[in-house]
Design a protein around this motif. Structure first.
Motif, PDB file in Angstrom:
ATOM      1  N   PRO A 115       4.834   0.940  -6.178  1.00 15.94           N
ATOM      2  CA  PRO A 115       3.980  -0.148  -7.045  1.00 15.94           C
ATOM      3  C   PRO A 115       3.945   0.405  -8.515  1.00 15.94           C
ATOM      4  O   PRO A 115       3.890  -0.160  -9.488  1.00 15.94           O
ATOM      5  CB  PRO A 115       2.694  -0.234  -6.503  1.00 15.94           C
ATOM      6  CG  PRO A 115       2.794   0.065  -5.208  1.00 15.94           C
ATOM      7  CD  PRO A 115       3.909   1.188  -4.817  1.00 15.94           C
ATOM      8  N   THR A 144       0.245   7.337  -8.777  1.00 15.94           N
ATOM      9  CA  THR A 144      -0.541   6.702  -7.930  1.00 15.94           C
ATOM     10  C   THR A 144      -0.320   7.577  -6.707  1.00 15.94           C
ATOM     11  O   THR A 144       0.592   8.336  -6.326  1.00 15.94           O
ATOM     12  CB  THR A 144      -0.238   5.173  -7.667  1.00 15.94           C
ATOM     13  OG1 THR A 144       1.199   5.294  -7.308  1.00 15.94           O
ATOM     14  CG2 THR A 144      -0.428   4.441  -8.749  1.00 15.94           C
ATOM     15  N   PRO A 145      -1.532   7.739  -5.907  1.00 16.35           N
ATOM     16  CA  PRO A 145      -1.555   8.537  -5.052  1.00 16.35           C
ATOM     17  C   PRO A 145      -0.684   8.536  -3.619  1.00 16.35           C
ATOM     18  O   PRO A 145      -0.091   9.489  -3.416  1.00 16.35           O
ATOM     19  CB  PRO A 145      -3.091   8.631  -4.459  1.00 16.35           C
ATOM     20  CG  PRO A 145      -3.635   7.167  -4.923  1.00 16.35           C
ATOM     21  CD  PRO A 145      -2.926   6.991  -6.175  1.00 16.35           C
ATOM     22  N   VAL A 146      -0.599   7.173  -3.262  1.00  7.18           N
ATOM     23  CA  VAL A 146       0.062   7.141  -1.962  1.00  7.18           C
ATOM     24  C   VAL A 146       1.547   7.229  -2.231  1.00  7.18           C
ATOM     25  O   VAL A 146       2.345   7.900  -1.426  1.00  7.18           O
ATOM     26  CB  VAL A 146      -0.163   5.618  -1.359  1.00  7.18           C
ATOM     27  CG1 VAL A 146       0.786   5.404  -0.370  1.00  7.18           C
ATOM     28  CG2 VAL A 146      -1.664   5.406  -0.719  1.00  7.18           C
ATOM     29  N   CYS A 147       1.954   6.671  -3.371  1.00 10.82           N
ATOM     30  CA  CYS A 147       3.433   6.660  -3.714  1.00 10.82           C
ATOM     31  C   CYS A 147       3.691   8.035  -4.073  1.00 10.82           C
ATOM     32  O   CYS A 147       4.840   8.794  -3.611  1.00 10.82           O
ATOM     33  CB  CYS A 147       3.503   6.079  -5.247  1.00 10.82           C
ATOM     34  SG  CYS A 147       3.230   4.323  -5.163  1.00 10.82           S
ATOM     35  N   ARG A 152       5.491  -2.175  -1.547  1.00 17.80           N
ATOM     36  CA  ARG A 152       6.345  -1.217  -0.875  1.00 17.80           C
ATOM     37  C   ARG A 152       7.636  -1.776  -0.005  1.00 17.80           C
ATOM     38  O   ARG A 152       7.231  -1.936   1.149  1.00 17.80           O
ATOM     39  CB  ARG A 152       5.590  -0.387   0.009  1.00 17.80           C
ATOM     40  CG  ARG A 152       4.333   0.386  -0.741  1.00 17.80           C
ATOM     41  CD  ARG A 152       3.774   1.701   0.082  1.00 17.80           C
ATOM     42  NE  ARG A 152       2.482   1.903  -0.699  1.00 17.80           N
ATOM     43  CZ  ARG A 152       2.634   2.603  -1.689  1.00 17.80           C
ATOM     44  NH1 ARG A 152       3.864   3.276  -2.061  1.00 17.80           N
ATOM     45  NH2 ARG A 152       1.456   2.965  -2.347  1.00 17.80           N
ATOM     46  N   ALA A 186       0.396  -1.947  -1.195  1.00 17.70           N
ATOM     47  CA  ALA A 186       0.369  -0.797  -1.823  1.00 17.70           C
ATOM     48  C   ALA A 186      -0.379   0.227  -1.085  1.00 17.70           C
ATOM     49  O   ALA A 186      -0.350   1.458  -1.298  1.00 17.70           O
ATOM     50  CB  ALA A 186      -0.118  -1.155  -3.445  1.00 17.70           C
TER      51      ALA A 186
END
Ligand code: BEZ
Length: 217
Positions: A38, A42-45, A122, A141
């Motif tokens: 996304p 950013t944290p998850v990415c 994603r 996301a």
């Protein structure tokens, strides 16, 4: 635009952390995964890119090139790469495409306006050596993807291409596989001279051909 299984993966030219990528030229005759993020920083990415960098030798072993994409520019990607290395303990070892005008995201249907008007979801596309899309995945996301599952799916797709077999639910490398329903028994005999275990006429199991020494070579 919706990309469907069997479609040719759209070509594009874009800048990346490894310079300009002309996608079809970059693919050559190889398999690849293209997966979107996304947004940078950013944290998850950040965790996903670390996970894929750690798994890169496994993609290499399967002859699968890896290409990430995020809608920000190359300068942001480079700054973010330093964060990824510092927090995930592994450096980015594949190109990350910059897509500030969303041209690639639009061509691949990575923008889902009811989820977010500007950031991509994603998406994952597994592309084969003929540039055909063989698998797509779409996650929101907030949910990090399981890249071990993507490797498992690549193993299944490559088995289908090479050996005319399908893989059952929750299959793992080394488990028995299923002869494609499209193969008659006569056709199956030619491909599987050692025979098979038929639980039903349409449910014919053989050992995983990729688990034998010959296939592994
Ligand atoms: C994340 O990578 O953590 C993220 C990115 C965009 C929206 C929500 C979460």
């Amino acid at each position: 635009m919706t990309i469907q299984l069997g479609d040719v993966a759209p070509d594009f030219t874009a800048s990346s952390t490894a310079g300009e990528i002309r996608f079809h030229e970059w693919l050559g005759d190889d398999w690849a995964i293209l997966f979107s993020h996304p947004k940078d920083f950013t944290p998850v990415c950040t965790t996903e890119l670390g996970a894929v960098a750690r798994l890169k030798p496994e993609f290499d072993r399967r002859g699968v090139k890896v290409l990430g994409l995020s809608v920000d520019g190359v300068a942001d990607h480079e700054g973010w790469s330093r964060d990824i290395e510092a927090t995930q303990g592994v450096a980015l070892n594949f190109p990350l495409v910059a897509d500030p005008d969303r041209a690639v995201a639009t061509a691949y249907g990575m923008l889902h306006p009811n989820a977010d008007t500007t950031a991509t979801v994603r998406s994952v596309f597994v592309i084969d050596g003929q540039k055909k899309v063989r698998l797509t995945l779409t996650y929101p996301a907030s949910t990090g993807r399981n890249f071990d599952e993507i490797l498992r799916a690549v193993d299944s797709l490559q088995l289908t291409s090479r050996h005319s077999v399908a893989t059952p639910a929750n299959w793992q490398h080394g488990d028995d596989v299923i002869i494609l329903a499209s193969l008659s028994d006569d056709q199956a005999k030619a491909k599987f001279p050692d025979g098979w275990r038929a639980e039903r006429p349409y449910l014919r199991y053989v050992p995983d051909p990729s688990a034998t020494a010959e296939d592994a070579a």
